[in-house]
Design an enzyme around this catalytic site. Sequence first.
Site, PDB file in Angstrom:
ATOM      1  N   SER A  74       0.831  -1.209   0.000  1.00 20.42           N
ATOM      2  CA  SER A  74       0.000   0.000   0.000  1.00 20.42           C
ATOM      3  C   SER A  74       0.862   1.254   0.000  1.00 20.42           C
ATOM      4  O   SER A  74       2.001   1.245   0.455  1.00 20.42           O
ATOM      5  CB  SER A  74      -0.873   0.044   1.248  1.00 20.42           C
ATOM      6  OG  SER A  74      -1.723  -1.065   1.282  1.00 20.42           O
TER       7      SER A  74
HETATM    8  N1  SAH Z   1       0.424  -5.413   4.335  1.00 17.90           N
HETATM    9  C1  SAH Z   1       1.013  -5.759   3.089  1.00 17.90           C
HETATM   10  C2  SAH Z   1       0.048  -5.584   1.930  1.00 17.90           C
HETATM   11  C3  SAH Z   1      -0.040  -6.837   1.163  1.00 17.90           C
HETATM   12  S1  SAH Z   1      -1.272  -6.955  -0.075  1.00 17.90           S
HETATM   13  C4  SAH Z   1       2.315  -5.023   2.861  1.00 17.90           C
HETATM   14  O1  SAH Z   1       2.660  -4.119   3.647  1.00 17.90           O
HETATM   15  O2  SAH Z   1       3.012  -5.376   1.925  1.00 17.90           O
HETATM   16  C5  SAH Z   1      -2.423  -8.062   0.662  1.00 17.90           C
HETATM   17  C6  SAH Z   1      -1.904  -9.414   1.048  1.00 17.90           C
HETATM   18  O3  SAH Z   1      -3.010 -10.156   1.560  1.00 17.90           O
HETATM   19  C7  SAH Z   1      -1.347 -10.251  -0.101  1.00 17.90           C
HETATM   20  O4  SAH Z   1      -0.040 -10.643   0.189  1.00 17.90           O
HETATM   21  C8  SAH Z   1      -2.290 -11.459  -0.165  1.00 17.90           C
HETATM   22  O5  SAH Z   1      -1.649 -12.660  -0.537  1.00 17.90           O
HETATM   23  C9  SAH Z   1      -2.811 -11.524   1.261  1.00 17.90           C
HETATM   24  N2  SAH Z   1      -4.074 -12.233   1.425  1.00 17.90           N
HETATM   25  C10 SAH Z   1      -5.169 -12.254   0.616  1.00 17.90           C
HETATM   26  N3  SAH Z   1      -6.133 -13.025   1.137  1.00 17.90           N
HETATM   27  C11 SAH Z   1      -5.643 -13.509   2.324  1.00 17.90           C
HETATM   28  C12 SAH Z   1      -6.156 -14.390   3.330  1.00 17.90           C
HETATM   29  N4  SAH Z   1      -7.383 -14.933   3.252  1.00 17.90           N
HETATM   30  N5  SAH Z   1      -5.379 -14.667   4.392  1.00 17.90           N
HETATM   31  C13 SAH Z   1      -4.131 -14.141   4.519  1.00 17.90           C
HETATM   32  N6  SAH Z   1      -3.584 -13.326   3.595  1.00 17.90           N
HETATM   33  C14 SAH Z   1      -4.329 -13.008   2.507  1.00 17.90           C
END
Ligand code: SAH
Length: 222
Positions: free
Chosen positions: A73
């Site tokens: 983000s």
């Molecule tokens: N907080 C992260 C943002 C990652 S984007 C950062 O600072 O980089 C969102 C993430 O959520 C992705 O890596 C995706 O694989 C994960 N995601 C999606 N659905 C999920 C679920 N049900 N459980 C755990 N992670 C999930």
Amino acid sequence: MASQLTPTRQNYGMLSDRTRMRMVDRLRQAGIRDERVLAAMYEVPRHLFVDQALATRAYDDVSLPIGHAQTISQPLTVARMTELLIVGRTPGKILEIGTGCGYQTAVLLKTGAQVFSMERLAPLLDKARQHLRNARLVHARLVHGDGHLGLPEAAPFDGIIMTAAAKSIPDALVSQLAEGGKLVMPMGDGEQFLWLIEKTAQGLQKTKLDPVKFVPLLPGRG
Ligand code: SAH
């Protein structure tokens, strides 16, 4: 002068220090007030959480690809969500859903939170572990699993932050929130908004906030 150097792996640390200071100024101008959040945003070397080819863009206020069709983000969103979660209280025990590259995890750790973070994609979790180690932040509990289910064995949590957009509020997460706890999450199908869900003795208090754009929360482990 540092500003005239071409960014390389060797000198980027020095450049990024000044760039991070400017990023924090922008966050202040955009309305982030909590000094713990601003300090954490200054202290975490965001460029260590993205691929080297993107390192020079790490401090721009944009979201960036982190592989596996996922994104980190933009700094303002990370700061805003962190502030919503901890404003006016000690951060306590926090559950993050969606570790991604580990950047939000790092910011939470720097505010003094005890952090549990869940990710459904094992290769991203490995990357996040490496990034956090490079940033010398090793005390988060990283868990490979489906965030819809939360982490009952570590509950209750003072705060839960979701960094992927859900279509509705997952019941398991609400039940793992302490009374007085906050859940900060993007929600919506197509059009998404940030929501603040507070668990009070009288029930859930839900507040719809800014329009946002997150990758979807997907079911199961990848
Ligand atoms: N907080 C992260 C943002 C990652 S984007 C950062 O600072 O980089 C969102 C993430 O959520 C992705 O890596 C995706 O694989 C994960 N995601 C999606 N659905 C999920 C679920 N049900 N459980 C755990 N992670 C999930």
